[in-house]
Design an enzyme around this catalytic site. Structure first.
Site, PDB file in Angstrom:
ATOM      1  N   LYS A  53      24.209  90.395  64.214  1.00 42.14           N
ATOM      2  CA  LYS A  53      23.583  89.423  63.318  1.00 42.14           C
ATOM      3  C   LYS A  53      24.573  88.336  62.929  1.00 42.14           C
ATOM      4  CE  LYS A  53      22.933  89.032  58.772  1.00 42.14           C
ATOM      5  NZ  LYS A  53      22.841  89.433  57.414  1.00 42.14           N
TER       6      LYS A  53
ATOM      7  N   ASP B 133      17.535  89.792  60.295  1.00 41.68           N
ATOM      8  CA  ASP B 133      17.932  90.301  58.987  1.00 41.68           C
ATOM      9  C   ASP B 133      16.717  90.975  58.359  1.00 41.68           C
ATOM     10  OD1 ASP B 133      16.292  88.250  58.126  1.00 41.68           O
ATOM     11  OD2 ASP B 133      17.832  87.207  56.992  1.00 41.68           O
TER      12      ASP B 133
END
Length: 192
Positions: A127, A146
């Protein structure tokens, strides 16, 4: 209800993206940064923390620490004190210091531009690497997944599950590569 074909899901995703683009044309990364190092540090701090809180902390942090060497050379307790209000501050400070030491040692203090090099740094998962690559360098290697992207992409029926790596792999064929970084911003803005 019959199961949606892959082609139908891609078509539906394109319609969703079109609507999101029109609704949120100015969607962008809400972490404040002026260079790739600042974005990298801010993204590490953003784990389990709001962008608003991170921006408050980094406003002072980036005045004190301007380079990877500054972070690498700083006493750990000083970094901890500076980032304390972001939560999990000991681990975040340790990762920032180690990450920046590696940047100095391996990359001359510069943030690398590949997933593998970023992912190898302390505190940097897929991420974080995707955030940095997509927003600092305009390099789309993957989709940022996320909690907002997980929740909304599930709610929209694009994916099913909570494993970020699996969801990213499922979203990549649905979203055009040039939109991978922006897709997360559109969903985040929509979710708020």
């Amino acid at each position: 209800m019959p199961r949606e074909t892959a082609a139908a899901k891609i078509d539906r995703t394109q319609k969703i993206i079109s609507a999101l683009k029109q609704t949120y044309p100015g969607a962008h990364c809400e972490l404040n940064f002026s260079n790739p190092l600042q974005l990298l540090v801010a993204t590490i701090l953003s784990a389990q923390c709001t962008d608003k809180r991170v921006n408050i902390v980094t406003a002072e942090l980036f005045k004190k620490y301007r380079t990877a060497k500054d972070f690498a050379d700083a006493p750990l307790v000083d970094i901890e004190a500076a980032v304390k209000t972001t939560g999990f501050f000991r681990n975040k400070a340790k990762n920032i210091k180690a990450c920046c030491a590696a940047l100095v040692e391996k990359f001359g203090g510069d943030v690398p531009r590949t997933m593998d090099e970023l992912h190898a740094l302390a505190g940097v998962g897929r991420k974080t690497a995707n955030v940095v690559l997509g927003n600092a360098f305009d390099i789309n290697v993957g989709v940022v997944v996320d909690t907002h992207v997980t929740r909304l992409s599930n709610r929209l029926g694009l994916v099913k599950g909570t494993d970020a790596v699996k969801l990213e792999k499922e979203l990549m064929p649905l979203v055009p590569q040039q939109d991978w970084a922006r897709f997360s911003h559109w969903l985040i803005w929509h979710g708020r």
